[in-house]
Every structure is written in structure tokens, then in C-alpha cells.
Design a protein around this motif. Structure first.
Motif, PDB file in Angstrom:
ATOM      1  N   GLY A  85       0.828  -1.185  -0.003  1.00  0.00           N
ATOM      2  CA  GLY A  85      -0.060  -0.002  -0.042  1.00  0.00           C
ATOM      3  C   GLY A  85       0.821   1.157  -0.105  1.00  0.00           C
ATOM      4  N   PRO A  86       0.323   2.308  -0.092  1.00  0.00           N
ATOM      5  CA  PRO A  86       0.899   3.700  -0.159  1.00  0.00           C
ATOM      6  C   PRO A  86       1.716   4.163   1.460  1.00  0.00           C
ATOM      7  CG  PRO A  86      -1.314   3.981  -0.935  1.00  0.00           C
ATOM      8  CD  PRO A  86      -1.194   2.595  -0.336  1.00  0.00           C
ATOM      9  N   ASP A  87       1.343   3.534   2.067  1.00  0.00           N
ATOM     10  CA  ASP A  87       1.925   3.532   3.660  1.00  0.00           C
ATOM     11  C   ASP A  87       1.537   2.210   4.380  1.00  0.00           C
ATOM     12  OD1 ASP A  87      -0.769   4.000   4.891  1.00  0.00           O
ATOM     13  OD2 ASP A  87      -0.838   5.811   3.785  1.00  0.00           O
ATOM     14  N   THR A 125       9.621   0.792  -5.122  1.00  0.00           N
ATOM     15  CA  THR A 125      10.296   1.575  -5.158  1.00  0.00           C
ATOM     16  C   THR A 125       9.749   2.948  -6.100  1.00  0.00           C
ATOM     17  OG1 THR A 125      12.147   0.972  -4.112  1.00  0.00           O
ATOM     18  CG2 THR A 125      12.044   3.086  -5.307  1.00  0.00           C
ATOM     19  N   SER A 176      -2.424   1.247   4.958  1.00  0.00           N
ATOM     20  CA  SER A 176      -3.198   1.256   3.773  1.00  0.00           C
ATOM     21  C   SER A 176      -2.630   0.133   2.924  1.00  0.00           C
ATOM     22  CB  SER A 176      -3.505   2.680   3.112  1.00  0.00           C
ATOM     23  OG  SER A 176      -2.183   2.836   2.587  1.00  0.00           O
ATOM     24  N   ALA A 204       6.645   2.431  -7.611  1.00  0.00           N
ATOM     25  CA  ALA A 204       5.158   2.803  -7.533  1.00  0.00           C
ATOM     26  C   ALA A 204       5.002   3.688  -6.125  1.00  0.00           C
ATOM     27  CB  ALA A 204       4.513   1.354  -7.413  1.00  0.00           C
ATOM     28  N   GLY A 205       6.243   3.744  -5.380  1.00  0.00           N
ATOM     29  CA  GLY A 205       5.955   4.312  -4.137  1.00  0.00           C
ATOM     30  C   GLY A 205       4.981   3.727  -3.132  1.00  0.00           C
ATOM     31  N   LEU A 206       5.097   2.387  -3.174  1.00  0.00           N
ATOM     32  CA  LEU A 206       4.150   1.356  -2.264  1.00  0.00           C
ATOM     33  C   LEU A 206       5.338   0.701  -1.155  1.00  0.00           C
ATOM     34  CD1 LEU A 206       2.358  -0.472  -5.103  1.00  0.00           C
ATOM     35  CD2 LEU A 206       1.554   1.428  -3.547  1.00  0.00           C
ATOM     36  N   ARG A 224       3.445  -4.840   2.725  1.00  0.00           N
ATOM     37  CA  ARG A 224       2.711  -5.020   4.214  1.00  0.00           C
ATOM     38  C   ARG A 224       2.914  -6.446   4.734  1.00  0.00           C
ATOM     39  NH1 ARG A 224      -1.822  -1.880   4.998  1.00  0.00           N
ATOM     40  NH2 ARG A 224      -1.787  -3.323   6.761  1.00  0.00           N
ATOM     41  N   TYR A 248      -1.410  -1.640 -12.115  1.00  0.00           N
ATOM     42  CA  TYR A 248       0.033  -2.125 -12.065  1.00  0.00           C
ATOM     43  C   TYR A 248       0.233  -3.517 -12.908  1.00  0.00           C
ATOM     44  CZ  TYR A 248      -0.072   0.917  -7.891  1.00  0.00           C
ATOM     45  OH  TYR A 248      -0.418   1.765  -6.851  1.00  0.00           O
ATOM     46  N   VAL A 268      -3.451  -1.105  -1.245  1.00  0.00           N
ATOM     47  CA  VAL A 268      -4.158  -0.811  -2.594  1.00  0.00           C
ATOM     48  C   VAL A 268      -5.383  -1.323  -2.905  1.00  0.00           C
ATOM     49  CG1 VAL A 268      -2.015  -0.255  -3.936  1.00  0.00           C
ATOM     50  CG2 VAL A 268      -3.033  -2.334  -4.073  1.00  0.00           C
TER      51      VAL A 268
END
Length: 276
Positions: free
Chosen positions: A118-120, A150, A123, A152-154, A157, A131, A125
Motif C-alpha cells: 500500500g501507499p503507507d 520503489t 493502507s 510505485a511508491g508502495l 505489508r 500495475y 491498494v
């Protein structure tokens, strides 16, 4: 551990007439039992491997595959239990544990289209289809998981996974894997598609229904899959599955002959060979 049914018989020629000496070195791999809730109880996502594949052709399996050396890349943005925690769970080094978790996430995305990232750290996706190009590049090994996440900024988790089991291919077989089994719930909004060249069929099934299909000879199951499905069938919800405490023990089945037929013996069976 559930006892294998006596009618689980291996075909003649399944293993060489003479076991390899020394036994083949098992390759590290990861597989993921992806589950979701339904009104009828939990379902698990299963793939039927293409006939003719070098390992488990025609068998119904969970998504998974071998560890890529790039899965150990420490640059992966990571949320959840640390590699050291996973190392304790699976009884291996932290470096290997990191690679196993990354392989589990990568293979689940490659084979099922489900992305455990996820983005952080809080969270995940809700739709993995944007993707799709990266998924294909992962399959073709043009892109590593670390590079994909990297770009995708993900964040990976790791907290969405649970340790589920550890099975090693019998030493009687020429192609062997040391497979760590993981459990994960289907993230909200995502869908599993089974769009992989390694499978010709994919479906969600209740674990007990998958076992019933095997019993009716409508599908083929390897012993680790049969046992894992039996264990999953004991629970009434995904929440219950995820909350269950499990002590992971490495299990190495053996191929034995009973009454003229080839069977798989598990530790504790009367005919399980003590010497490996």
C-alpha cells in the motif's frame, strides 16, 4: 496434523526407482493461502497447474513459487513484523526470512493479481489492475519486487501475512523445494484473477469443497495442500483463521510402499523412515 487418507496413492513412476544419492538440495520457495469470507464460510483461492510442468503438473495448488535472489533486497519499504520475527517463526536466517516474505508477496501478485502492499504502513491498494504492466515485468524477471515497489511508491505489508506451515519435498524426488506456507486475507477492493501461464484454471473454493473434489477424483492435490486445506476447514471465518496461533514445524514427507502402492508417509506414521 490431519492424517492423510489411505486412498491417496501416488502413480507408479512418480519417483525414480532408486532415490537420488545424495538427495537433491531443496530450493527455498513460498506459497500463499489467500482467503476471503463468504456466507458459507471462508474460501481459498486455488490454481490448477498446467499439465506437463516439471513440478506438480495438473495439481491444484495455492499461488506460489521459488525465491528469487533479488527478493532479499533490503531496500524494500517494509511494514509489519520484521525479518527477524519471520526468521523465528520459520526457523531460518533473517536474510532468508526477508526473501521468503518478499517472494510470497511477489508470487501472489504474479499468479493471482493480488498485491499485499500500500501507499503507507496503514493502507493497502484497493485495485491492483493499474500495475498490470509491472506485474508482467515481474513475471518476465525484467523487474524486481524492490524496484517495482520503489517506482510505485508502495510499502510491502508484511503484517497482512501469517506463517502457516513449512513443507519439504521428499528426498526420494529429484526436484525438491523447502516451501514456507503463508496465510493472507484478500484485501478489500482487490480481486484474484489467476491470470498466469502456469495455470489453466483458477477459482475460489471452500477448503472442504476442494477436498471433496479431490475425493471424487475431480482434481489432484499434493499431500501438503490436502493437509493445509484440512487445517483451513477447521475455522469458520477469516478473522478466526488470521488469529489462530501456529507453531511452525518443518515437515519432510517420505515416499513409501504399502501393499504394493506408493504412498506418502508423514512424521509419526508407523512406516515413516527414521533415517533421511
Amino acid at each position: 496434523m490431519p492424517q492423510l487418507p489411505e486412498d491417496m496413492v501416488l502413480p507408479e513412476g512418480f519417483v525414480p526407482s532408486q532415490a537420488p544419492q545424495p538427495p537433491a538440495e531443496p530450493r527455498d520457495s513460498a506459497t500463499v493461502a489467500l482467503v476471503r469470507d463468504t456466507d458459507g464460510g471462508p474460501e481459498v483461492f486455488l490454481l490448477r497447474r498446467v499439465l506437463g510442468m516439471a513440478f506438480a503438473g495438473g495439481m491444484t495448488v495455492f499461488p506460489g513459487g521459488g525465491v528469487d535472489k533479488r527478493d532479499a533486497d533490503t531496500s524494500v519499504a517494509w511494514a509489519g513484523p520484521t525479518p527477524a520475527w519471520w526468521a523465528r517463526a520459520f526457523g531460518c536466517s533473517a536474510e532468508l526470512a526477508r526473501a521468503l516474505v518478499c517472494a510470497a508477496v511477489r508470487e501472489t501478485f504474479e499468479e493471482a493479481g493480488v498485491l499485499l502492499a500500500g501507499p503507507d504502513a496503514d493502507s493497502v491498494v484497493a485495485d491492483a489492475t493499474p500495475y498490470a504492466d509491472a506485474r508482467q515485468e515481474l513475471v518476465e524477471r525484467k523487474l524486481s519486487l524492490a524496484e517495482f515497489l520503489t517506482e510505485a511508491g508502495l510499502v510491502l505489508r508484511a503484517d497482512l501475512l501469517r506463517p502457516l506451515g513449512n513443507w519439504v519435498t521428499p528426498p526420494e524426488e529429484p526436484r525438491r523445494y523447502d516451501t514456507r506456507f503463508f496465510l493472507a486475507a484478500l484485501p478489500t477492493g482487490q480481486r484474484a484473477d489467476g491470470s498466469t501461464t502456469e495455470a489453466d484454471h483458477a477459482a475460489w473454493q471452500r477448503p472442504q469443497d476442494a477436498i471433496a473434489d479431490w475425493a471424487a477424483r475431480r482434481s489432484g492435490l499434493m499431500p501438503p495442500t490436502w493437509v493445509t486445506l484440512s487445517q483451513l476447514a477447521e475455522h469458520r471465518s477469516v478473522r478466526e483463521l488470521l488469529a489462530a496461533e501456529r507453531q511452525i514445524t518443518k515437515i519432510t514427507p517420505r515416499v513409501v510402499r504399502r501393499n504394493g502402492n506408493l504412498h506418502v508417509a508423514l512424521p509419526g506414521d508407523a512406516d515413516y523412515p527414521e533415517a533421511s
